[in-house]
Design an enzyme around this catalytic site. Sequence first.
Site, PDB file in Angstrom:
ATOM      1  CG  ASP A  40      -1.279   4.668  -1.702  1.00 53.57           C
ATOM      2  OD1 ASP A  40      -2.418   5.150  -1.636  1.00 53.57           O
ATOM      3  OD2 ASP A  40      -1.016   3.491  -1.384  1.00 53.57           O
ATOM      4  CE1 TYR A  95      -2.148   0.462  -8.399  1.00 51.42           C
ATOM      5  CE2 TYR A  95      -3.693  -1.295  -8.938  1.00 51.42           C
ATOM      6  CZ  TYR A  95      -3.448   0.013  -8.552  1.00 51.42           C
ATOM      7  OH  TYR A  95      -4.494   0.853  -8.327  1.00 51.42           O
TER       8      TYR A  95
END
Length: 270
Positions: free
Chosen positions: A66, A130
């Site tokens: 994002d 992540y």
Amino acid sequence: MVPGSAAGSVRARYLVYFQYLGTDFNGVAAARGAQRAVGVQNYLEEAAARLNSVVPVKFTISSRTDAGVHALSNTAHLDVQRRSGQPPFSPEVLVEALNTHLKHPAIRVLQAFRVPSDFHARYAATSRTYLYRLATGCPRPSQLPVFERNLCWALRADCLDVDAMQEAAQHLLGTHDFSAFQSTGSPATTSVRTLRRVSVSPGPASTFVLPQESSRLRFWSLEFESQSFLYRQVRRMTAVLVAVGLGALTPAQVKVLPPGPYRVQCGSHG
């Protein structure tokens, strides 16, 4: 000859690894049409246009990120179809050419490999990891060292209950319906995912923190590993674990979060 290709030309498919600082981008995916936002993919494909491929080069990204999120290493596949009589680029030449033509200094292509024509970067990915970095002891974001801004989430707290966060993290491990951590607008057909690894640990001391600041600033690392994640799942899991660390939720409550989007606030950088 590849069906549908220009006479005598050969299409070569490559897997490329690339990294970027996501601060200036609206995410990794390309923004199309009249949108003002720009993705990392826009710059990659702009650089690839200089390769003079018979067919325009499109990057198929393996992992979505994002706005504001960075990537130590993301992957994509692309097809380059050179004109008749020209051999395919070697992986080394492709990397050099893409980096030469990239117009944004925050993106770098790391390496490339020739792969079969049916290889798909997204579907072939076996694992995604992540990392979310947190900072405590920073009452105001402006007090964070400038070298750490955009690289961590500065919490307005002096400490975290890391033991409670680690206990809560164990409830996320394994195969579950993660709909409580899914943002609206997700294209996923199922919200069931398998979280292979989650860790909450002290982060290394930042090289860019002055000695007089090191006594109050502490850094923490949250890591999540799965074959795939839901839209913004990592951001929302991080927010829930931070809520546990701040005492707003108990570890047991993480097990019974209601299905559907769970509205939490989270920092914008992972």
